[in-house]
Design a protein around this motif. Structure first.
Motif, mmCIF file in Angstrom:
data_model
loop_
_atom_site.group_PDB
_atom_site.id
_atom_site.type_symbol
_atom_site.label_atom_id
_atom_site.label_comp_id
_atom_site.label_asym_id
_atom_site.label_seq_id
_atom_site.Cartn_x
_atom_site.Cartn_y
_atom_site.Cartn_z
ATOM 1 N N GLY A 178 0.802 -1.213 0.000
ATOM 2 C CA GLY A 178 0.000 0.000 0.000
ATOM 3 C C GLY A 178 0.831 1.257 0.000
ATOM 4 N N TYR A 179 0.354 2.277 0.705
ATOM 5 C CA TYR A 179 1.021 3.573 0.687
ATOM 6 C C TYR A 179 2.293 3.581 1.531
ATOM 7 C CZ TYR A 179 -2.880 5.488 -1.907
ATOM 8 O OH TYR A 179 -3.807 5.747 -2.891
ATOM 9 N N SER A 180 2.448 2.603 2.431
ATOM 10 C CA SER A 180 3.702 2.482 3.183
ATOM 11 C C SER A 180 4.873 2.201 2.251
ATOM 12 C CB SER A 180 3.602 1.346 4.207
ATOM 13 O OG SER A 180 2.563 1.569 5.110
ATOM 14 N N PHE A 181 4.562 1.670 1.090
ATOM 15 C CA PHE A 181 5.582 1.380 0.082
ATOM 16 C C PHE A 181 6.423 2.621 -0.229
ATOM 17 C CE2 PHE A 181 6.409 1.926 -4.488
ATOM 18 C CZ PHE A 181 7.292 0.898 -4.724
ATOM 19 N N PHE A 182 5.776 3.784 -0.307
ATOM 20 C CA PHE A 182 6.493 5.011 -0.656
ATOM 21 C C PHE A 182 7.461 5.423 0.443
ATOM 22 C CE2 PHE A 182 2.434 5.393 -3.049
ATOM 23 C CZ PHE A 182 2.981 5.252 -4.310
ATOM 24 N N MET A 183 7.031 5.268 1.683
ATOM 25 C CA MET A 183 7.906 5.571 2.823
ATOM 26 C C MET A 183 9.118 4.648 2.830
ATOM 27 S SD MET A 183 7.031 5.046 6.870
ATOM 28 C CE MET A 183 6.727 3.284 6.620
ATOM 29 N N GLU A 184 8.881 3.359 2.685
ATOM 30 C CA GLU A 184 9.996 2.406 2.754
ATOM 31 C C GLU A 184 10.959 2.584 1.587
ATOM 32 O OE1 GLU A 184 11.098 -2.319 2.830
ATOM 33 O OE2 GLU A 184 9.076 -1.762 3.428
ATOM 34 N N THR A 185 10.454 3.008 0.433
ATOM 35 C CA THR A 185 11.356 3.247 -0.702
ATOM 36 C C THR A 185 12.394 4.304 -0.351
ATOM 37 O OG1 THR A 185 9.643 2.638 -2.300
ATOM 38 C CG2 THR A 185 11.488 3.940 -3.121
ATOM 39 N N ILE A 186 11.953 5.389 0.310
ATOM 40 C CA ILE A 186 12.895 6.424 0.746
ATOM 41 C C ILE A 186 13.913 5.834 1.724
ATOM 42 C CG2 ILE A 186 13.140 8.630 1.964
ATOM 43 C CD1 ILE A 186 11.825 8.963 -0.717
ATOM 44 N N TYR A 187 13.433 5.012 2.640
ATOM 45 C CA TYR A 187 14.320 4.372 3.608
ATOM 46 C C TYR A 187 15.371 3.509 2.907
ATOM 47 C CZ TYR A 187 15.813 0.982 7.145
ATOM 48 O OH TYR A 187 16.566 0.184 7.967
ATOM 49 N N ARG A 188 14.940 2.699 1.935
ATOM 50 C CA ARG A 188 15.870 1.807 1.225
ATOM 51 C C ARG A 188 16.884 2.607 0.406
ATOM 52 N NH1 ARG A 188 15.647 -2.527 4.152
ATOM 53 N NH2 ARG A 188 13.486 -3.090 4.576
ATOM 54 N N LEU A 189 16.429 3.668 -0.239
ATOM 55 C CA LEU A 189 17.351 4.507 -1.006
ATOM 56 C C LEU A 189 18.398 5.131 -0.091
ATOM 57 C CD1 LEU A 189 14.770 6.251 -3.350
ATOM 58 C CD2 LEU A 189 16.682 4.842 -4.134
ATOM 59 N N ASN A 190 17.960 5.654 1.058
ATOM 60 C CA ASN A 190 18.879 6.269 2.005
ATOM 61 C C ASN A 190 19.885 5.239 2.518
ATOM 62 O OD1 ASN A 190 19.521 8.586 4.011
ATOM 63 N ND2 ASN A 190 19.114 6.845 5.339
#
Length: 232
Positions: A178-190
């Motif tokens: 869901g929308y948590s996907f967008f948050m975790e993407t930032i985390y993984r990129l960082n």
């Protein structure tokens, strides 16, 4: 073929999708467009397939069922990599994201790995109001505090990737749904050492249709946020 792929996911966006595609066309820049529709009951996919017949830069994928925003973005990301695109930019289909920001995003991606359109960076605007606005502002500040990432915006889909610079980054490592996907993407990129570039955007409320964000998403995001915190 263009070097840049613009992607949006649709579900019941028949009143918005043609205008969005027209706005993208009016940019008069060299882009290709990918739309993934999850078999919209309002038959958005019929409009898309008709438009695809008369366009040389529009690709439409219709999935059998509503399979989730996260899986649509992963499929689009893989499509971009497999088809040799240098840049991949995702956005919402409900006209909340202004396509006029795309040339700025492309300029940043010429030099950087990632950029996100931010409502909460200096100069950004958000037309949401009341409970929705408060929840969004507090939520993004809370995520920033917990994850300790230099970024003001974690939850918008308006973002761009330089696929050449991110050859070793795999969006499939993002497990949140869901929308948590967008948050975790930032985390993984960082975590991958990627600098999170932000540009201010003006986020507009949709004129047609209804929001697809379910109420349970708040609790899901909190759960996934603390999973990431303890992983970190």
């Amino acid at each position: 073929m263009s070097k840049t792929l613009i992607f949006t996911a649709t579900y019941n966006e028949k009143e918005n999708i043609k205008k969005l595609l027209d706005n993208l066309k009016n940019l008069k820049i060299d882009i290709d467009i990918l739309v993934i529709d999850d078999n919209s009951p309002d038959k958005t996919w019929e409009i898309l397939q008709e438009l695809e017949k008369n366009s040389d830069n529009l690709k439409v994928i219709v999935r059998k069922d509503k399979s989730g925003l996260d899986t649509a973005h992963k499929l689009a990301f893989e499509y971009a990599k497999n088809n040799g695109y240098e840049k991949f930019i995702s956005m919402d289909a409900d006209l909340s994201h202004d396509p006029n920001e795309i040339p700025k995003m492309i300029d940043i991606l010429n030099k950087s790995s990632f950029v996100i359109g931010s409502r909460y960076a200096k100069g950004g605007k958000c037309e949401m109001s009341g409970y929705r606005l408060m929840l969004s502002i507090i939520g993004n500040k809370f995520i920033k505090k917990i994850l300790k990432i230099k970024c003001n915006e974690f939850t918008t889909s308006y973002r761009g990737f330089n696929l050449l610079k991110l050859k070793n980054f795999d969006l499939n490592t993002v497990k949140s749904k869901g929308y948590s996907f967008f948050m975790e993407t930032i985390y993984r990129l960082n975590k991958h050492g990627v600098i999170i570039n932000e540009i201010p955007i003006h986020f507009r409320n949709r004129s047609h249709g209804s929001s697809k964000i379910p109420g349970i998403e708040i609790f899901r995001t909190l759960k996934n946020l603390f999973i990431l915190y303890f992983e970190k």
